[in-house]
Structure formats: structure tokens, C-alpha cells
Design a protein around this motif. Sequence first.
Motif, mmCIF file in Angstrom:
data_model
loop_
_atom_site.group_PDB
_atom_site.id
_atom_site.type_symbol
_atom_site.label_atom_id
_atom_site.label_comp_id
_atom_site.label_asym_id
_atom_site.label_seq_id
_atom_site.Cartn_x
_atom_site.Cartn_y
_atom_site.Cartn_z
ATOM 1 N N THR A 206 -4.426 3.055 -6.405
ATOM 2 C CA THR A 206 -3.545 2.168 -5.714
ATOM 3 C C THR A 206 -2.057 2.518 -5.774
ATOM 4 O O THR A 206 -1.213 2.118 -4.919
ATOM 5 N N ARG B 233 -7.593 4.792 3.763
ATOM 6 C CA ARG B 233 -8.160 3.822 4.105
ATOM 7 C C ARG B 233 -7.073 2.800 4.432
ATOM 8 O O ARG B 233 -6.355 2.092 3.698
ATOM 9 N N ASN B 234 -7.058 2.352 5.916
ATOM 10 C CA ASN B 234 -6.028 1.404 6.273
ATOM 11 C C ASN B 234 -6.841 0.331 7.231
ATOM 12 O O ASN B 234 -6.202 -0.587 7.735
ATOM 13 N N GLY B 235 -7.964 0.607 7.354
ATOM 14 C CA GLY B 235 -8.799 -0.521 7.914
ATOM 15 C C GLY B 235 -8.683 -0.602 9.684
ATOM 16 O O GLY B 235 -8.958 -1.475 10.110
ATOM 17 N N GLN C 176 -10.192 7.701 -2.821
ATOM 18 C CA GLN C 176 -9.939 6.689 -1.843
ATOM 19 C C GLN C 176 -8.490 5.828 -2.205
ATOM 20 O O GLN C 176 -8.280 5.657 -3.360
ATOM 21 N N ASP D 74 -10.248 6.749 7.343
ATOM 22 C CA ASP D 74 -11.552 5.966 7.031
ATOM 23 C C ASP D 74 -12.116 5.979 8.335
ATOM 24 O O ASP D 74 -13.456 5.722 8.329
ATOM 25 N N ASP E 83 -5.450 3.490 -0.425
ATOM 26 C CA ASP E 83 -5.164 2.399 0.450
ATOM 27 C C ASP E 83 -3.815 2.744 0.876
ATOM 28 O O ASP E 83 -2.822 2.851 0.094
ATOM 29 N N THR E 84 -3.950 3.046 2.114
ATOM 30 C CA THR E 84 -2.314 3.319 2.819
ATOM 31 C C THR E 84 -2.029 2.314 3.879
ATOM 32 O O THR E 84 -2.741 1.614 4.673
ATOM 33 N N ALA F 255 0.872 -0.988 0.058
ATOM 34 C CA ALA F 255 0.128 -0.028 -0.108
ATOM 35 C C ALA F 255 0.815 1.112 -0.009
ATOM 36 O O ALA F 255 1.945 1.321 0.210
ATOM 37 N N ASP G 298 -15.878 0.547 1.977
ATOM 38 C CA ASP G 298 -15.528 1.153 0.646
ATOM 39 C C ASP G 298 -16.435 2.295 0.478
ATOM 40 O O ASP G 298 -17.641 2.470 0.258
ATOM 41 N N THR H 104 -11.250 4.777 -6.647
ATOM 42 C CA THR H 104 -10.135 4.342 -5.928
ATOM 43 C C THR H 104 -8.586 4.300 -6.436
ATOM 44 O O THR H 104 -8.676 3.914 -7.736
#
Length: 527
Positions: A498, A454-456, A518, A428, A520-521, A352, A482, A496
Motif C-alpha cells: 500500500t 489495481r485501480n478497479g 499487487q 488489473d 493499489d494505484t 493510493a 484481488d 499486496t
Amino acid sequence: MPTARRIAHEFLERQGLTTIFGNPGSNELPFLAELPGSFRYVLGLHEGVVVGMADGYAQATGRPVLVNLHAAAGSGNAMGALTNAVSSRSPLVLTAGQQVRSAIGLEAMLANVDATTLMRPLVGWSGEPSCAADVPRSLAQAVFEAGLQRRPTYLSVPYDDWSAELDANAAVTLDRSVQRGLVPDEQQLAAVTDALGTARNPVLVLGADLDTAGLFDRAVALAEHLDLPVWVAPSPHRLPFPNRHRLFRGVLPAGIEPVSSALTGHDLVLVLGAPVFRYHQHVPGPYLPAGTRLIQVTDDAGAAARAPMGEALVADPAPVLEALRTRLPARPGAADGPRFLANPEPATADGALHPEQVFAALRETQAADTCYVVESTSTNAAWWRQMDLRRAGSYFFPAAGGLGFGMPAAVGMAMGLPDRPVVAVIGDGSANYGITALWTAAQYRVPVTFVILRNGTYGALRWFGQVLGTPDVPGTEIPGLDFVPIAEGYGVPATTVTGAEDLRAQLKTASAGPRLIQVDTAATSPE
């Protein structure tokens, strides 16, 4: 004879409060009826988002702004967002409808039985008119108190008051004005000037209030004139000094002992436009190094009174900045070396993008005058390492740490500053607290770029778990989110990305309205 509603509308128009952020209920409809065409009503889908938008708008414009909320339930929904507005000293005028007077004592549905106490101790003033004839004066007090205190106020009005016809005395309110002045006297200016001029190794600690008051450039001029190192006070919600300037030493850590350690070696600490200090994590120790003197200059009397150490001057910082710059000679070496430092290469991560890569992309693609509204606490260290913010009004953060500020505030910011681009950088976890701001942005075509990292995880919580020795607590993981379909459902185009090049390409793409990107990090910590 004019009604209370008509006088109120005319008063608000004369005071420039013609933009109303609101989410109305039945009690509020009588106030909103017959609203003049010069007013703009900005609808939010949740009261917390409404206050967040108004907070951003007030910080952008520097003026009081009207917020229209429902009675007890709606006002209660707004209180989380209100904590940020209190800490940022935003002059919000909160109005709320109340049941008709005869039904309050009966505790009828939608009655706010003790309305004046609901928002306390958050607001600086809270009231409910004693009778219909007192509505114009009470509204004026709410507006003036917000401006004088630079703190939100709250006014509850029984909805049958708005249609009441009032005599000529009520209209006298229309011609009122209230001004505030806190100019230090000559003796006070001389004392601060002498302290700084005779100090062996002084340091400046600058606070967000300087940026709020339009003193960013004057703070830079003073630091450069005297060649003084500059720290920013802990937990800043605005940036009062360029973060890549050669004199910038960073943001002070938000703990007692770390602040003291950072200030070691300085015999004088001059704090301008900040509390002393806004600590966060409890790390005990001495407030100041031995032998260090602290002088605080602030126009916030409460901040001066509650400080645990040092000397305080309650005054407008502007004349103090000017006196120090003009009365003290320039220090040797003030013009040596480059003014701004080179930007470092961003860190990378596997699988990511590292947040530093995201922030480097923003720095390289966005206009120099971009306003960034940031609500991603776990990426603080990466943010300050990569960003290059050189202009006033470039950085905004939830002042009380309350989540849900970022997305709404960015919408309000863009409405208040239509000539400057606005980018919201949101984690996020934070995004879910103010997500309905997307609908308002879409409906009003507000040109905001929302960048969702977004890292969850709730990254800041995971870090705090390590700090507090509680690494095994539940509730720190938030997988399965998402934001692209969510944004599209609210009417905001979204995508999104990447990779770093894809991100740069998206950021370079112009957009006339709102958009969401968005990214992903990798998970990081605030330090």
C-alpha cells in the motif's frame, strides 16, 4: 523406413526448434509421441497464453519457435494473441492437429474442414500437406516462411500422417537451409546519405524493428554522431533508443495531425525500422508538414508498400545505419551537455500510489538490464516520465494492442533470456486475459516478478470515452478483484503493498521463482 514423425522431429532439432509451447488435444498426441529428450514442452492452460508465451520467447531469442495447438477450436482460441505476434513480426510456427484424412470430408468431431483459411489473413503462410509424404516438406516451409517473412505461419497436419513410413525423398528436407539478405546497393546508400547530409534540420524516427534486429546501440551511435533529435515511432512494442537520453524527444502520438505537428520544422524525417505510421485514435490532418520530406528504411516490404506518403527503401537497416555514421561527418555540438537527463520526482496521489511512484520504485530497485513487459495502457505517460531504459531489449508491449500479452510474454521472455531479470507491469484489467500464465510460471519455476496495478477500472477505455465524446458507456469499472489469492491458487507467492517504502522493500527482495506484487494505484490517463 522412417516415419513422418521421426523426420519432423529430427528436422526441428536441426533447426533449433526444440522448445515447444503448447496446449494439446487428441489430434496432436501422435505428433508429440516419441518426442526426443532434447525437446522441452512448455504447457499453457489456454491457447492465447500459449501463443503469448511463444511470442515473448521469440522476441527474446530472435529465433522461430514452435507452437502446438488443437485443431479449429484451439486454433481459434489463439487468434487474439496471434494479432500481437503478427504486429511484432514474431516468427512463430503454429502447428495444429487435424482429423484423419478420411474423416475431414465427413466433418467428424474435431475436423478442421477448411484448415488453411482459418488463420488467414493473420499468418504469412498457411498450409496442409497434400499427403503424408508431403509432411516434412510442408513443415520445413512453415519454418522457413516464418523466418523469411518474420511473421507467424500455420500448418495443419492430419494425425494419421505422423505414423506413415516415408521413402528417402522425404529425408532430403533435413539438409535444407534458407537465408535472407536485403543489402542496399551503393546508389541507394548514397541517396539516403546525401539526403541526410544536405538536410537543414533533419530528425530521426526510430522503430521497434531496430531493437528486434539488435541495432539499439548502432541507432544511439548514429544519433550521437550527427547530434540528431530522436522520436520513437507511434505505438512502439519495443524501445529502440534510451528514453532518458538528451536527444530523445518522446514517443510520437498515434494520430495523423499530432504526428505532423510534432515533426513541424524538420525538412527531412528519416524513419528507420518502423511503419509510416501506426496510427490509433483518428485525428485527421496533413500527413506531414508542408515542405517536409520523409524517407523510410525498412526490411518489411508490406510496411513500405502500404505507407500513404514518403519514399521507401526496402532493405536491412543495419548497413544503412553504418553508412550514415561512417560517411557523414560528426556535427558540431555532438558531445555537449550531459548524455542522460536527470529523473524527475514522481507525482503523488491521495489514497493510493500514483503510477509514477510505482515506476520510480522499479527504476530505483531493479537491475539496469531488467526486461520490462508492460501491459498497462492507461499509465503510458507516467511510464515514460519515470523510467530510465538504456539497454537493448528492455521494453516490450502488446504490438497490436491485444490484451492478454503481458503475463504470458513475460514467462516466455524469462525462459528465452535466463540471464536477465524480467518484470511484468500489468493493469488489473489486462491481467485477467492471461492469468493462467501464472500456473506455467509456477510449474516451471520461471523467475518473473509480476507487478499488478489495481485501480478497479479499464483506465484506457475511460480515457477513450472522453476522446470520443462517449463518457457514459457501461463496462469500464471492474471492482472486487484481488490477485493475491488468485496467484496463490496457481502456486505463485503473492502480496499486496500500500505504500512506496513497502513496495521498494518487496521489490528488493530476491526470488528464485515467480512472485506477484499487487499495488493499489490511482487512475490515470495515457496522456
